[in-house]
Design a protein around this motif. Sequence first.
Motif, PDB file in Angstrom:
ATOM      1  N   ASN A   1     -21.499  27.808 -31.398  1.00 22.77           N
ATOM      2  CA  ASN A   1     -22.099  28.376 -30.194  1.00 22.77           C
ATOM      3  C   ASN A   1     -21.220  29.521 -29.715  1.00 22.77           C
ATOM      4  O   ASN A   1     -19.990  29.437 -29.751  1.00 22.77           O
ATOM      5  CB  ASN A   1     -22.312  27.326 -29.101  1.00 22.77           C
ATOM      6  CG  ASN A   1     -21.028  26.674 -28.649  1.00 22.77           C
ATOM      7  OD1 ASN A   1     -20.279  27.221 -27.821  1.00 22.77           O
ATOM      8  ND2 ASN A   1     -20.735  25.491 -29.199  1.00 22.77           N
TER       9      ASN A   1
ATOM     10  N   LEU B   1     -25.576  31.730 -27.323  1.00 15.22           N
ATOM     11  CA  LEU B   1     -26.315  31.592 -28.576  1.00 15.22           C
ATOM     12  C   LEU B   1     -25.756  30.399 -29.329  1.00 15.22           C
ATOM     13  O   LEU B   1     -24.533  30.233 -29.424  1.00 15.22           O
ATOM     14  CB  LEU B   1     -26.159  32.848 -29.429  1.00 15.22           C
ATOM     15  CG  LEU B   1     -26.498  34.196 -28.778  1.00 15.22           C
ATOM     16  CD1 LEU B   1     -26.108  35.332 -29.705  1.00 15.22           C
ATOM     17  CD2 LEU B   1     -27.976  34.263 -28.440  1.00 15.22           C
ATOM     18  N   SER B   2     -26.636  29.563 -29.867  1.00 15.33           N
ATOM     19  CA  SER B   2     -26.163  28.417 -30.646  1.00 15.33           C
ATOM     20  C   SER B   2     -27.122  28.145 -31.792  1.00 15.33           C
ATOM     21  O   SER B   2     -28.333  28.394 -31.689  1.00 15.33           O
ATOM     22  CB  SER B   2     -26.026  27.160 -29.773  1.00 15.33           C
ATOM     23  OG  SER B   2     -27.287  26.699 -29.334  1.00 15.33           O
ATOM     24  N   ALA B   3     -26.553  27.666 -32.879  1.00 10.57           N
ATOM     25  CA  ALA B   3     -27.326  27.254 -34.054  1.00 10.57           C
ATOM     26  C   ALA B   3     -26.778  25.916 -34.505  1.00 10.57           C
ATOM     27  O   ALA B   3     -25.563  25.733 -34.615  1.00 10.57           O
ATOM     28  CB  ALA B   3     -27.212  28.285 -35.160  1.00 10.57           C
ATOM     29  N   GLU B   4     -27.659  24.940 -34.726  1.00  8.94           N
ATOM     30  CA  GLU B   4     -27.209  23.590 -35.050  1.00  8.94           C
ATOM     31  C   GLU B   4     -28.001  23.030 -36.228  1.00  8.94           C
ATOM     32  O   GLU B   4     -29.193  23.328 -36.392  1.00  8.94           O
ATOM     33  CB  GLU B   4     -27.372  22.667 -33.847  1.00  8.94           C
ATOM     34  CG  GLU B   4     -26.515  23.057 -32.664  1.00  8.94           C
ATOM     35  CD  GLU B   4     -26.793  22.187 -31.456  1.00  8.94           C
ATOM     36  OE1 GLU B   4     -25.829  21.767 -30.789  1.00  8.94           O
ATOM     37  OE2 GLU B   4     -27.982  21.936 -31.170  1.00  8.94           O
TER      38      GLU B   4
ATOM     39  N   VAL C   1     -33.012  22.123 -38.228  1.00  8.71           N
ATOM     40  CA  VAL C   1     -32.181  23.205 -37.712  1.00  8.71           C
ATOM     41  C   VAL C   1     -32.714  23.576 -36.337  1.00  8.71           C
ATOM     42  O   VAL C   1     -33.936  23.604 -36.104  1.00  8.71           O
ATOM     43  CB  VAL C   1     -32.180  24.419 -38.656  1.00  8.71           C
ATOM     44  CG1 VAL C   1     -31.418  24.102 -39.925  1.00  8.71           C
ATOM     45  CG2 VAL C   1     -33.601  24.861 -38.993  1.00  8.71           C
TER      46      VAL C   1
ATOM     47  N   GLY D   1     -32.206  26.333 -33.059  1.00  7.73           N
ATOM     48  CA  GLY D   1     -31.660  27.568 -32.525  1.00  7.73           C
ATOM     49  C   GLY D   1     -31.946  27.682 -31.036  1.00  7.73           C
ATOM     50  O   GLY D   1     -33.055  27.378 -30.592  1.00  7.73           O
TER      51      GLY D   1
ATOM     52  N   SER E   1     -35.699  27.672 -27.116  1.00 14.39           N
ATOM     53  CA  SER E   1     -35.202  26.965 -28.298  1.00 14.39           C
ATOM     54  C   SER E   1     -36.305  26.815 -29.325  1.00 14.39           C
ATOM     55  O   SER E   1     -37.494  26.755 -28.988  1.00 14.39           O
ATOM     56  CB  SER E   1     -34.659  25.582 -27.916  1.00 14.39           C
ATOM     57  OG  SER E   1     -35.704  24.738 -27.470  1.00 14.39           O
TER      58      SER E   1
ATOM     59  N   ASP F   1     -37.037  24.464 -32.974  1.00 11.81           N
ATOM     60  CA  ASP F   1     -36.590  23.276 -33.710  1.00 11.81           C
ATOM     61  C   ASP F   1     -37.469  23.135 -34.950  1.00 11.81           C
ATOM     62  O   ASP F   1     -38.690  23.015 -34.840  1.00 11.81           O
ATOM     63  CB  ASP F   1     -36.717  22.061 -32.782  1.00 11.81           C
ATOM     64  CG  ASP F   1     -36.222  20.765 -33.398  1.00 11.81           C
ATOM     65  OD1 ASP F   1     -36.500  20.521 -34.590  1.00 11.81           O
ATOM     66  OD2 ASP F   1     -35.573  19.981 -32.691  1.00 11.81           O
TER      67      ASP F   1
END
Length: 430
Positions: free
Chosen positions: A150, A163-166, A183, A185, A204, A206
């Motif tokens: 993040n 900003l985050s990506a998981e 994933v 975002g 977001s 998903d």
Amino acid sequence: MVRTIRSAIRWKREAFILFVAAATAVSSVATAEPLKMSAGIDNRHSDNAREAPSNEESDTETRLRVSVSHQSDPGRCTSNLGATLGYGYWHSDTFDPETYTNADFSGECELAHQLNWAVSDNVRDVSQDSRGPSTPDNTTRKNVFRTGPNYTIKLSPRDSIQLSAEYENTQFEEAEETDSDRVIGIIAWNRLFSPTFSGGVSASTDRAELDTDEEIDKDTLSLVFNKRWPAMRVSGSVGNSRIESRFRGVSQESDGVVGDLMLERELNPSSEIYLQASRQLTDQTSDFDIQFDDFEFNLRETTTVEVTALEAGLGKRFSDASSVNIGLTASRSDYLQTTDKEERAGLSLRYSRPLGSRLDFNVGASMTHYRYEDEGEDDELFNSNVGLTYKASRDLSVSGQIGHKQRTSDLVSREYTENWIALGLTYAIF
């Protein structure tokens, strides 16, 4: 994209958790709080181990357990760990030997200025069929692992963009349950309107892929807020979400208003209340049931579900060192691919009081109402227990409890009555 990274990350999951935990420990070795560890043994005898409506079977389970907890001090890397691992053996072989797990790990490391990498892993023993008894035969282990970076961009002293990506992986112990990879975002703008109030917008996306080859996409746009007063804090979000599932050429889409609310208030120095509520469009492989411990998915139903859950509680401490806790829970699950709907509402009460310098008394009771709209049936579940805990030494404690459990239902096959007694030893290793 999900399929491409699945194999690479799945086998590295445990190693990555250990790496982050080790990095955190090294970074805070000089000031970290000490690791706490305890071991114990519990013996629980039940006069209806299978929670059956007839032909009750008595059995005793002996369970060995180990618990650990640790929270690092602030630093470049931080972590929080709490876990209990148990092994249970049934003396009359009512059930096979069972391993029990309840673990939460979260960690975060600062890779560069405003850039962090987070990792978390949550393990729970969860019910497979919410309409069945709470026995080992109706239980599976759910593991939700999440990791990703993040990054925060400061636009001004009051405005920032995050900003985050998981990547998230959900696995069940039982092969018949559905696993998933996803994933996520997120992009969010936040503004500090005052020292005690902030708000913004969050978007977001998903993308989930299940091992059944079903794909689930979800997009959400929300307004978020956070407000603090001297004795109260309120935070939450409200927005709209759209979820689409695709399986074997068949597509189904739903949308609706979603949101979260968290309220905590200190009534006075000895009492406080809290309220947590959420409404989401999600699926059974998400971590929604980890956020709400008393909520449970019915894993026997199809995946996409509209859920609403609420928890509220009151805690009060008295001058004689006694305390009382009152809890309220409610939830509704609407399984979108069928007509099934389930509702649940419960009330719990727990009271504890020291009877001396080494002896504590506790009593608890709960009542839960279940409503299954597809069958037009109602169930009631009542639990009660009373117990004593004796502190034999600084490190050793002895506990004993007796309890009663009863379920009534419009369906006779779900009714049962159980009486139980339990004795336990706990030793604090360090």
